[in-house]
Design an enzyme around this catalytic site. Structure first.
Site, mmCIF file in Angstrom:
data_model
loop_
_atom_site.group_PDB
_atom_site.id
_atom_site.type_symbol
_atom_site.label_atom_id
_atom_site.label_comp_id
_atom_site.label_asym_id
_atom_site.label_seq_id
_atom_site.Cartn_x
_atom_site.Cartn_y
_atom_site.Cartn_z
ATOM 1 N N HIS A 172 0.787 -1.243 0.000
ATOM 2 C CA HIS A 172 0.000 0.000 0.000
ATOM 3 C C HIS A 172 0.817 1.290 0.000
ATOM 4 O O HIS A 172 0.434 2.286 0.602
ATOM 5 C CB HIS A 172 -0.963 -0.009 1.201
ATOM 6 C CG HIS A 172 -1.855 -1.193 1.227
ATOM 7 N ND1 HIS A 172 -2.468 -1.633 2.378
ATOM 8 C CD2 HIS A 172 -2.243 -2.053 0.229
ATOM 9 C CE1 HIS A 172 -3.197 -2.720 2.104
ATOM 10 N NE2 HIS A 172 -3.067 -2.986 0.806
ATOM 11 N N TYR A 174 3.594 2.130 1.407
ATOM 12 C CA TYR A 174 4.352 2.502 2.598
ATOM 13 C C TYR A 174 5.818 2.089 2.410
ATOM 14 O O TYR A 174 6.215 1.694 1.314
ATOM 15 C CB TYR A 174 3.711 1.907 3.848
ATOM 16 C CG TYR A 174 2.325 2.448 4.098
ATOM 17 C CD1 TYR A 174 2.133 3.805 4.383
ATOM 18 C CD2 TYR A 174 1.203 1.643 3.998
ATOM 19 C CE1 TYR A 174 0.855 4.326 4.581
ATOM 20 C CE2 TYR A 174 -0.082 2.152 4.204
ATOM 21 C CZ TYR A 174 -0.239 3.488 4.493
ATOM 22 O OH TYR A 174 -1.505 4.008 4.683
ATOM 23 N N ARG A 223 2.435 -8.664 4.392
ATOM 24 C CA ARG A 223 1.311 -8.176 3.578
ATOM 25 C C ARG A 223 1.882 -7.421 2.382
ATOM 26 O O ARG A 223 2.709 -6.520 2.534
ATOM 27 C CB ARG A 223 0.385 -7.269 4.381
ATOM 28 C CG ARG A 223 -0.950 -7.080 3.633
ATOM 29 C CD ARG A 223 -1.995 -6.374 4.455
ATOM 30 N NE ARG A 223 -3.339 -6.805 4.039
ATOM 31 C CZ ARG A 223 -4.424 -6.053 4.104
ATOM 32 N NH1 ARG A 223 -4.358 -4.819 4.566
ATOM 33 N NH2 ARG A 223 -5.590 -6.528 3.739
#
Length: 366
Positions: A172, A174, A223
Site C-alpha cells: 500500500h 508505505y 502483507r
C-alpha cells in the site's frame, strides 16, 4: 451457502487457529500518542470472543522518529505502548483468540490533516511518495540499518509479549513498498535497481532480521499489494515471471505466509487464469497465503471512505476457490469492523442477521 471449509483449523509453526478467518489489519487511530487504550484491548477481545480465527492488528509503527504519519495510530515500541499491547494479547488469549501485530513504517507520507508532524522528516528510498509528490528525505545507509533493526526489535517484542505471529507491512505504498516500486525507488546503491528483483533487497533484509530475532519456529507473515492506493489497476509485477522474481526472495528470506491485498478477491491477477493474487503467490512459492478483498460485502474498502455503503454478499465463490487450494486463510475487514460477531453468524448460518457497512463505522470502536 456451505461454509464448512472456512471452519477447519489451521496450524503453521507458532500459529494455530480454530478456523480460516482472519481479521484484516485496519487503521483505527484510537491510540492517543501511540498508546493503545483499554478500549482498544476491548475492541480486539470482542472479535476473539466472536470466533475470529486470527486477529491481525491495525498497523503499529516501529521505533523510528518518522515511522508514523498519525499521532493516534499505535506504536509497537516504548514501555507504555508495549504495556498496552500486553493487555491486548492477554485479553485476546483469555477469550480463546489468536493474534499478531502488524509492524509498520509509513515511509514518505502526506502530512496529517491536523497539522501534526513527526519529530524528523519523513524518510524513504527517495524523497518521493509517488511521482511528483516529494515530502521527505532519502534514507542514508545508517537510517536503513537502523530501520531494519527496528523491525527486528518490534518482532522480538511481539514474541516476548506472547503474540502468536507477526505481520510485516510491505504493501500500500508505505516504506517497504516504496522500495519495491521503481517510481519511488530511484536509488543507485544496492537498495535500488532497474528490476523488481533488485528492489526486493530492503524487504529481504527486513525479513531476515525479523527471522533472526524470532527464531525459526515463529510464524512470520508479510502483507503485499500489487496496486497503489491512488492507482487501483497498477501492478508491481506485470506477469508471472516478475511475480516469481519478487516473491521468491521474500520466501527464501523467511516468510511463512503471504497476505495478498487486493480490492476484490474474485478478480484474476493475470490474463489466461482466474487465479487471484493469493492464488499466484501460493503457486509460485508453495507458501501458505491469505486472500482478502471485499469478502462478504458487495463494495470495496476504498469506496467506503468516499461514503459508499456496502451490503452483505455471497461467500460461495470464496469457498470454491479455497476448496480448490488457491489460498489457506481469508481476511475479512469491514464486516468485522462493524460487527464483532460476524464470524459466529456465518458459522451458525444466521445470514439474515448480517449487517451492511457504512463509513460511520470508521468513526468509532464497536
Amino acid at each position: 451457502m456451505n461454509t464448512d471449509s472456512l471452519f477447519k483449523p489451521f496450524s503453521l509453526k507458532s500459529l494455530t487457529t480454530k478456523n480460516r478467518i482472519v481479521m484484516a489489519p485496519m487503521t483505527r487511530s484510537f491510540s492517543p500518542n501511540g498508546i493503545p487504550t483499554d478500549a482498544v484491548a476491548e475492541y480486539y477481545a470482542k472479535r476473539a470472543a466472536g470466533e475470529v480465527g486470527l486477529i491481525l492488528s491495525e498497523g503499529t509503527v516501529i521505533n523510528r522518529p518518522s515511522s508514523s504519519a498519525d499521532p493516534n495510530i499505535p506504536h509497537f515500541f516504548g514501555e507504555q505502548a508495549l504495556a498496552g499491547w500486553q493487555k491486548v494479547i492477554n485479553d485476546v488469549h483469555a477469550t480463546g483468540g489468536t493474534m499478531g501485530p502488524q509492524i509498520w513504517h509509513q515511509g514518505i507520507s502526506a502530512n496529517h490533516a491536523s497539522g501534526w508532524l513527526p519529530s524528523s522528516p519523513f524518510e524513504g528510498p527517495s524523497s518521493l511518495n509517488s511521482p511528483g509528490f516529494e515530502n521527505g528525505v532519502p534514507m542514508t545507509d545508517a537510517a536503513i540499518a537502523d530501520t531494519i533493526a527496528a523491525f527486528g526489535q518490534a518482532a522480538a517484542d511481539a514474541k516476548a509479549l506472547g503474540f502468536d505471529t507477526v505481520e510485516i507491512h510491505g504493501a500500500h505504498q508505505y516504506l517497504i513498498d516504496q522500495f519495491f516500486w521503481d517510481a519511488t525507488n530511484n536509488r543507485t546503491d544496492i537498495y535500488g535497481g532497474k528490476t523488481l528483483a533488485e528492489r526486493t533487497r530492503f524487504g529481504v533484509e527486513v525479513i531476515k532480521e525479523v527471522r533472526k530475532r524470532v527464531g525459526e519456529d515463529f510464524a512470520v507473515i508479510i502483507r503485499l499489494s500489487q496496486f497503489k492506493p491512488a492507482a487501483y489497476d497498477f501492478k508491481l509485477a506485470k506477469n508471472e515471471t516478475e511475480m516469481e522474481q519478487w516473491l521468491t526472495p521474500l520466501a527464501d528470506a523467511g516468510i511463512d505466509i503471504f497476505h495478498c491485498s487486493q480490492r476484490r478477491f474474485w478478480e484474476p491477477e493475470f490474463e489466461g487464469s482466474d487465479l487471484n493474487f493469493a492464488g499466484w503467490a501460493k503457486k509460485i512459492t508453495g507458501k501458505a497465503t491469505i486472500s482478502v478483498g471485499s469478502v462478504g460485502l458487495n463494495g470495496d474498502f476504498f469506496g467506503a471512505f468516499a461514503g459508499q455503503s456496502s451490503e452483505p454478499s455471497s461467500l460461495d465463490e470464496l469457498v470454491r476457490r479455497m476448496d480448490r487450494g488457491d489460498f489457506d486463510l481469508v481476511a475479512v475487514g469491514r464486516p468485522l469492523l462493524s460487527d464483532p460477531n460476524w464470524v459466529e453468524k456465518i458459522k451458525n448460518d444466521n445470514f439474515s442477521e448480517l449487517k451492511g457497512f457504512s463509513k460511520e463505522a470508521l468513526a468509532e470502536l464497536v
